[in-house]
Scaffold this active site. Sequence first.
Site, mmCIF file in Angstrom:
data_model
loop_
_atom_site.group_PDB
_atom_site.id
_atom_site.type_symbol
_atom_site.label_atom_id
_atom_site.label_comp_id
_atom_site.label_asym_id
_atom_site.label_seq_id
_atom_site.Cartn_x
_atom_site.Cartn_y
_atom_site.Cartn_z
ATOM 1 N N VAL A 51 1.011 -2.655 10.181
ATOM 2 C CA VAL A 51 1.333 -3.913 10.853
ATOM 3 C C VAL A 51 2.802 -3.884 11.254
ATOM 4 O O VAL A 51 3.677 -3.609 10.425
ATOM 5 C CB VAL A 51 1.053 -5.130 9.939
ATOM 6 C CG1 VAL A 51 1.550 -6.418 10.594
ATOM 7 C CG2 VAL A 51 -0.441 -5.240 9.648
ATOM 8 N N ALA A 96 7.803 -4.093 9.155
ATOM 9 C CA ALA A 96 6.501 -3.432 9.274
ATOM 10 C C ALA A 96 6.004 -3.128 7.869
ATOM 11 O O ALA A 96 6.748 -3.241 6.892
ATOM 12 C CB ALA A 96 6.631 -2.139 10.071
ATOM 13 N N LYS A 97 4.768 -2.794 7.750
ATOM 14 C CA LYS A 97 4.222 -2.292 6.490
ATOM 15 C C LYS A 97 2.942 -1.557 6.816
ATOM 16 O O LYS A 97 2.311 -1.816 7.851
ATOM 17 C CB LYS A 97 3.919 -3.447 5.526
ATOM 18 C CG LYS A 97 3.997 -3.045 4.083
ATOM 19 C CD LYS A 97 5.442 -2.951 3.642
ATOM 20 C CE LYS A 97 5.604 -2.576 2.197
ATOM 21 N NZ LYS A 97 6.999 -2.734 1.761
ATOM 22 N N GLY A 98 2.554 -0.649 5.940
ATOM 23 C CA GLY A 98 1.309 0.078 6.162
ATOM 24 C C GLY A 98 0.681 0.428 4.844
ATOM 25 O O GLY A 98 1.276 0.214 3.784
ATOM 26 N N ASP A 137 6.377 3.312 -0.465
ATOM 27 C CA ASP A 137 6.120 2.035 -1.154
ATOM 28 C C ASP A 137 5.278 2.402 -2.377
ATOM 29 O O ASP A 137 5.226 3.579 -2.767
ATOM 30 C CB ASP A 137 5.387 1.065 -0.213
ATOM 31 C CG ASP A 137 5.377 -0.361 -0.743
ATOM 32 O OD1 ASP A 137 6.389 -1.053 -0.619
ATOM 33 O OD2 ASP A 137 4.346 -0.789 -1.288
#
Length: 408
Positions: A51, A96-98, A137
């Site tokens: 995202v 953002a992150k995934g 992460d």
Amino acid sequence: MASQQFDEVADYLQLPQAERDWIKYPKRALAFTVPIRRDNGEIEVFSGYRVQHHLALGPAKGGVRFHPEVELGEVAALAMWMSWKCSLTGLPYGGAKGGVTCDPTQLSARELERISRRYAQELVAFISPETDVLGPDMGTNDQTMAWMMDTYSGYCGHPAPGIATGKPVSLGGSLGRRESTGRGVAYLVNQASGTTGLDITRATVVIQGFGNVGSVAALALAKYGAKIVAVSDVYGGLYNAQGLNLAALEKHFAQHNTVVGFPEAEPIANDQLLLLPCDILVPAALARQITAANAGKLQCRILAEGANGPTTPEADAILRQRPEIFVIPDILCNAGGVVVSYFEWVQNLQSLYWSETEVMDRLFGILGNAYTQVCDRSRQEKISMRQAAMVQGVKRVVEAHRLRGLFP
Ligand code: NAD
């Protein structure tokens, strides 16, 4: 939680509805399959997400999580928090992150490599050092970033270290990146001690989570003179009112991969640990640990949120009624990680590498500045530290959207 926090700030800033939607919803949300061949020869298909919350201030930036509970909503919330964190610290990034829904503890190193490479390959059309920069992460680490960087570089035809941060130092990782979040937490606690009149050299500290953030924060706080009286990990907690011997604890951890069983302390359950009387409480493990059930019973003076989202909105409402507890909210408290990730990206783009002292000096400069701005806003506008941090973060994103305007 992320939406609720944003809505509250949007009300406070009196943002018109259309502008709220423009800023709240992700610019891009990708859901895709990550098929890999398992070591036994069978094909297994995992779910992958990325995202990009907004791209108004620069590339999107955020970690990739490998965890069984990863789903699109969680990734979107984490991307939003990254936006406010980057904005608050003045970085030229959107959030953002995934993630991939998988249990890394049940996968071999070869399988993790296949997932990492396939994930990066599926994203090739959507990421670049100028559009979206990956990072580690939960469940991913410097090796994961090396694989993802290598896969992306293969498509470029040249090394592209700026596609990911948190890489091994030998591949363009920044000195100090591993320690950056924990040291940032300790630096901000020291600042907060000054604000609240707490003598850090006599302070007691309780830390939930003894991973990257918690263990480094423990060492850094001990360097400021504080006494670490309790720590925990997923297997249990330890308490010693006289202070834990961190050097011995580190050795124990290296041997057993848990703090549990450390002889020079009593065991303590994780829920009890949060309620211990102490000066500084650092949740540095999971989200939603401080809830409506325990927020009224906390006995700390400074709550330093090392983890992302450790306090629920209901608990936050209770904490606002407890002015004796000074909260350093997560988007400020754990921002050290993304700040040094930004330094890594800058060093990669310039092919010019900094010393660890230079990295830390610049990190503390940025965190100190952000801390002062949040404190000033909280005092002047009579809002909580969390509200002040959110307002600070959201405002810059709103301004960027307004100034750039809507095309066509
Ligand atoms: P990590 O995996 O290295 O450590 C997590 C720790 O939490 C481990 O010690 C684990 O055993 C412990 N833990 C897990 N479940 C627990 C439970 N139920 N009770 C007590 N302890 C438990 O992860 P990390 O990188 O240290 O991240 C910790 C938190 O900080 C996460 O919320 C993460 O999103 C946030 N964060 C990390 C960074 C970073 O740079 N690493 C940056 C910003 C925010």
